[in-house]
Design a protein around this motif. Structure first.
Motif, short mmCIF file in Angstrom:
data_model
loop_
_atom_site.label_atom_id
_atom_site.label_comp_id
_atom_site.label_asym_id
_atom_site.label_seq_id
_atom_site.Cartn_x
_atom_site.Cartn_y
_atom_site.Cartn_z
N LEU A 231 0.84 -1.20 0.00
CA LEU A 231 0.00 0.00 0.00
C LEU A 231 0.88 1.25 0.00
N GLU A 232 1.95 1.20 0.76
CA GLU A 232 2.88 2.34 0.82
C GLU A 232 3.56 2.55 -0.54
N THR A 233 3.91 1.47 -1.21
CA THR A 233 4.50 1.55 -2.55
C THR A 233 3.54 2.22 -3.51
N LEU A 234 2.28 1.82 -3.45
CA LEU A 234 1.26 2.39 -4.31
C LEU A 234 1.10 3.89 -4.04
N GLU A 235 1.08 4.26 -2.77
CA GLU A 235 0.91 5.67 -2.40
C GLU A 235 2.06 6.53 -2.90
N LYS A 236 3.26 6.00 -2.88
CA LYS A 236 4.45 6.79 -3.24
C LYS A 236 4.73 6.83 -4.74
N THR A 237 4.08 5.92 -5.49
CA THR A 237 4.33 5.87 -6.94
C THR A 237 3.70 7.06 -7.64
N GLN A 238 4.52 7.77 -8.41
CA GLN A 238 4.03 8.92 -9.17
C GLN A 238 3.58 8.45 -10.55
N ILE A 239 2.35 8.75 -10.91
CA ILE A 239 1.80 8.34 -12.20
C ILE A 239 1.38 9.58 -12.98
N SER A 240 1.93 9.75 -14.17
CA SER A 240 1.67 10.96 -14.96
C SER A 240 0.33 10.93 -15.69
N GLN A 241 -0.11 9.76 -16.12
CA GLN A 241 -1.37 9.67 -16.85
C GLN A 241 -2.55 9.97 -15.92
N SER A 242 -3.36 10.93 -16.30
CA SER A 242 -4.43 11.41 -15.41
C SER A 242 -5.46 10.31 -15.09
N ARG A 243 -5.79 9.48 -16.09
CA ARG A 243 -6.81 8.45 -15.86
C ARG A 243 -6.31 7.41 -14.83
N LEU A 244 -5.02 7.07 -14.92
CA LEU A 244 -4.46 6.10 -13.98
C LEU A 244 -4.23 6.72 -12.61
N SER A 245 -3.86 8.02 -12.62
CA SER A 245 -3.65 8.73 -11.36
C SER A 245 -4.95 8.82 -10.57
N LEU A 246 -6.07 9.06 -11.29
CA LEU A 246 -7.38 9.12 -10.64
C LEU A 246 -7.73 7.78 -10.00
N VAL A 247 -7.56 6.71 -10.76
CA VAL A 247 -7.91 5.38 -10.25
C VAL A 247 -7.02 5.01 -9.07
N LYS A 248 -5.74 5.38 -9.15
CA LYS A 248 -4.83 5.11 -8.03
C LYS A 248 -5.33 5.81 -6.76
N ASP A 249 -5.71 7.07 -6.89
CA ASP A 249 -6.20 7.83 -5.73
C ASP A 249 -7.50 7.24 -5.18
#
Length: 401
Positions: A231-249
């Motif tokens: 979960l910590e890895t997921l939180e710290k990963t920076q994703i530039s694509q907006s659609r993927l960034s939204l789903v990650k959040d």
């Protein structure tokens, strides 16, 4: 139906020989291997009865009269059989005899017909006490029953009183072999059919419960959730694509709130309220169970709410469940997380990593998840608790060395 399954036979009852030296003649109807035997009202001396020729060997007027009546009884029963055969293909030897007597046949309710009446009845409850999705599940169970009856019995329907343990085990086998369904899916179908049978028993269409000796095969469920490190890895990963960034959040948000997809996608500002403890809470009804849920908003979930908060009443942008899960596969590849990620994984992560691994009691977990009862929570997360106990004992063993 094949005629060879139907037979009429006259038999004498020697054990009922009376003091006049005669015994009664019974008529026995055999159909599909089942018998119905009744008295004809006629008697005979045992030595005068020819069982092969089915008549009395005597030229007396009484004997000739009895033989004529026996032949008449036989012909009437044959006519009753042919008549009932035109009316239905689901009858028994007893029904043939009732037809011969001119009595109404026993009222039978049929499985598919009864199921469809039940579906029509509960359809009117959609939007009141029932969700459309629930109705569709019962409708699908009915379709499965229809398919099974056609496959196994070569009929469009069978009477409810034909439901027995053999029917249930063959239905399960059919779903597994012919429909290639998993055991958990099969259990759901049988569970819904069991609901229908319970109603039929309550309404008097069945005398006993065919499910008494039936045992559903248990399915071992593996709870897939993210560990604290994942979960910590997921939180710290920076994703530039907006659609993927939204789903990650949104996935992270649900990992800290336990909201199911429907609740997350329909979360509105009015659902965010300050509680008695001066902390923000999510207050809403769970779509699946209609239970009111109250979830305190943890800091990381609050950060995501603030990130997406706009003038709109809805908190988060809309995204379909299908796309959500599809994008999670890409996110798993980017982060190197090898587990299969779905929206439900976030809910499991909330229950396991966020709550149970931080010593939150099972009762509170059940309440926060909005489960209808504690048994569901215990069945789903009991192994998670056992694992935590095991880890604690291993740690204690090391300290005590």
């Amino acid at each position: 139906m094949k005629k060879e399954n139907f037979k009429i036979l006259f038999v004498i009852k020697l054990y009922k020989l009376n003091n006049k030296g005669v015994c009664p003649i019974n008529v026995r109807i055999t159909y599909q291997g089942a018998r119905r035997e009744n008295a004809t009202g006629y008697f005979v001396e045992p030595k005068l009865w020819d069982s092969k020729r089915q008549l009395i060997i005597s030229n007396t007027s009484d004997a000739l009269n009895t033989n004529a009546h026996l032949e008449l009884i036989k012909q009437k029963i044959k006519n009753s059989y042919l008549s009932i055969l035109l009316e239905t293909d689901d009858f028994e030897a007893n029904d043939i005899y009732l037809k011969y007597l001119g009595k109404p046949l026993k009222e039978s309710e049929f499985v598919v017909k009864y199921f469809q009446k039940y579906l029509d009845k509960i359809f009117k409850l959609i939007g009141k006490d029932l969700k459309l999705a629930t109705w569709k599940k019962y409708n699908y169970a009915c379709i499965q029953i229809v398919g099974f009856i056609k496959f196994n019995y070569k009929k469009n329907d069978i009477s409810l009183d034909k439901i027995n343990l053999q029917f249930l085990t063959e239905f399960e086998y059919y779903l597994k072999t012919e429909q290639n369904q998993s055991q958990s899916t099969i259990n759901k179908a049988i569970q819904r059919f069991r609901r229908l049978i319970s109603i039929a028993i309550a309404e008097g269409f069945l005398d006993k419960d065919p499910f008494i000796l039936y045992k559903a095969k248990k399915v071992k469920k593996e709870i897939v959730f993210l560990t604290h490190e994942e979960l910590e890895t997921l939180e710290k990963t920076q994703i530039s694509q907006s659609r993927l960034s939204l789903v990650k959040d949104l996935f992270i948000f649900c990992s800290y709130t336990g909201l199911a997809y429907y609740e997350m996608s329909n979360l509105e500002k009015q659902n965010i309220q300050i509680g008695f403890d001066k902390v923000y809470w999510i207050q809403m009804k769970r779509e699946k169970t209609e239970r009111q849920i109250s979830i305190p908003i943890l800091p990381k979930a609050q950060e995501i709410i603030e990130k997406y908060s706009t003038d709109n009443n809805r908190i988060f942008p809309l995204i379909s469940n299908q796309k959500f899960n599809s994008y999670l596969k890409e996110i798993a590849d980017i982060t190197g997380i090898e587990k299969r990620l779905t929206h439900h994984t976030a809910r499991k992560t909330f229950a396991s990593t966020i709550l149970l691994y931080n010593d939150v009691s099972m009762e509170i977990v059940s309440e926060l998840l909005g489960h209808s009862n504690m048994v569901i929570t215990q069945e789903s997360y009991g192994k998670v608790v056992q694992k935590k106990v095991s880890e604690a004992m291993i740690s204690l063993s090391v300290k005590l060395k």
